[in-house]
Design an enzyme around this catalytic site. Sequence first.
Site, PDB file in Angstrom:
ATOM      1  CG  HIS A  68     -22.718 -14.759  12.131  1.00 20.35           C
ATOM      2  ND1 HIS A  68     -21.503 -14.849  12.696  1.00 20.35           N
ATOM      3  CD2 HIS A  68     -23.470 -15.553  12.438  1.00 20.35           C
ATOM      4  CE1 HIS A  68     -21.581 -15.938  13.544  1.00 20.35           C
ATOM      5  NE2 HIS A  68     -22.859 -16.316  13.421  1.00 20.35           N
ATOM      6  CE1 TYR A 128     -20.728 -21.925  11.531  1.00 25.59           C
ATOM      7  CE2 TYR A 128     -21.882 -23.606  10.227  1.00 25.59           C
ATOM      8  CZ  TYR A 128     -21.859 -22.965  11.322  1.00 25.59           C
ATOM      9  OH  TYR A 128     -22.808 -22.833  11.949  1.00 25.59           O
TER      10      TYR A 128
END
Length: 517
Positions: A508, A370
């Site tokens: 997402h 991430y």
Amino acid sequence: ASHLMNLLPLHRSSLFCLTRIAVVALAPRNLRLKASIMVGSARLLSSNKKRVFEENDEVESSQVIKIETCGDLQAMTVQQLQTMSKQVGISARGSKHELVSALKCFLDNEKDGQNIPITSEMGTDDLKNTTSTSDAVKSSGKKAKQLTSGDKAQNLNLVAEVLTVQQRKTRGKPPTDDNANSVVDSENLKTATKPSPTKRKGSSQVEKEDGASTERVGFFQSSSEPWTILAHKKPQQGWIPYNPKTMRPPPLDDGTKFVKLISWNVNGLRALLKLDSFSAFAQREDFDILCLQETKLQEKDVEKIKERLLDGYDNSFWTCSVSKLGYSGTAIISRVKPISVRYGLGILDHDSEGRLVTLEFDTFYLISGYVPNSGDGLKRLTYRVTQWDPSLANYMKELEKSKPVILTGDLNCAHQEIDIFNPAGNKRSAGFTAEERESFETNFLSKGFVDTFRRQHPGVVGYTYWGFRHGGRVDNKGWRLDYFLVSESIADKVHDSYIIPDVMGSDHCPIGLILRL
């Protein structure tokens, strides 16, 4: 006064609901936006490890919805939203997101005392920047009738009554591990098979062995497919929209060993698990390894979360932010037992936010990452492009000395103009600055790591992120921020690199990779 008169003949539960509605309708906008709907929903199926789905994999459930406030309606089903829309006199057509938007707009107008037409479509061009949404938004072509104050009061009574009705869905029981008809071999790797697709009872979806399906059911977006329409401010000649129904390759031949990977920025795992959609998603996709980003967990929460996860995935590895609790966080959940596990980059300055988990398998390293967002005002841009990206690239190249590397996750960069709906309007937005795009090219692609989706689909517009704030998912006004990057040495072994745009639950959507072994 007319509201109070209409409240008198109602049942106590309806009176309670409408009282809460009236209070919120008079509340300031900032308080109303913080309101929420409480939903008691039936628990969906837990995942199983099979490529072939059983006929009896549905469960009986009932769903009782009680409105507490006039806030987020996202947790309601499409059927409930349509019923509610009809009762208050607005259009009941469109996708779930459109219905939610229209109802929110109706409640806003009720608070403001306006009689403007109610519409259902929301969205702006700039998905990453904060802007105010219009009070009158576009519908799917038809305007709803205007309501008088008396009509609205009557319709609100009907809404309170409708929302106390139980819904019943007939489903069977999920298959258990005892009758699973596909197993992991001695190396925990799959061999492709070609079972006949089976159709679930009570649904129109046909499941296939590689996770592709002809239609979607349940919590999957089902009323529209906005990703199949080309959405881009300045599309180039030859660009086409991504459609997984037509662009995914056929399943691998019998006897071919492969591994199926899924990656998903869940934007808070605890919130996703409350929707009970996690195990249903796992059952449909039947992945070997799942990589998660932005779990937002604390270390003290991990063990409890692991207990609520999926049967058959006995290997899970978690890293959490310790510098800012409830922030960032990554994980890998796997059927396959890894050889080794690493957390972070091994650099103290980069490892306090729980942004990397690395697993070593027989034939590759897998990193769930991430990448830091450059943030509001691009305050972390310099750190991102001068420290984080080069450190991650060096780490990957060091791993690559012993075996190929796969990096997946939210890499927080739309690399090219094809990867973002509005490139011109976001040149100084985090995720699309010239500095970030150049860093992505220099540190990853130029060092031999392949963007698998773009190699497979060079002229295809496919997004993986749509901001909640502006409703961009309705019109597919998104960004492609999520990737599978692989070492060049295994790029030709990629059978499919794909996007799963119909899965809701986060800003997402998941992405997938099928790699031949």
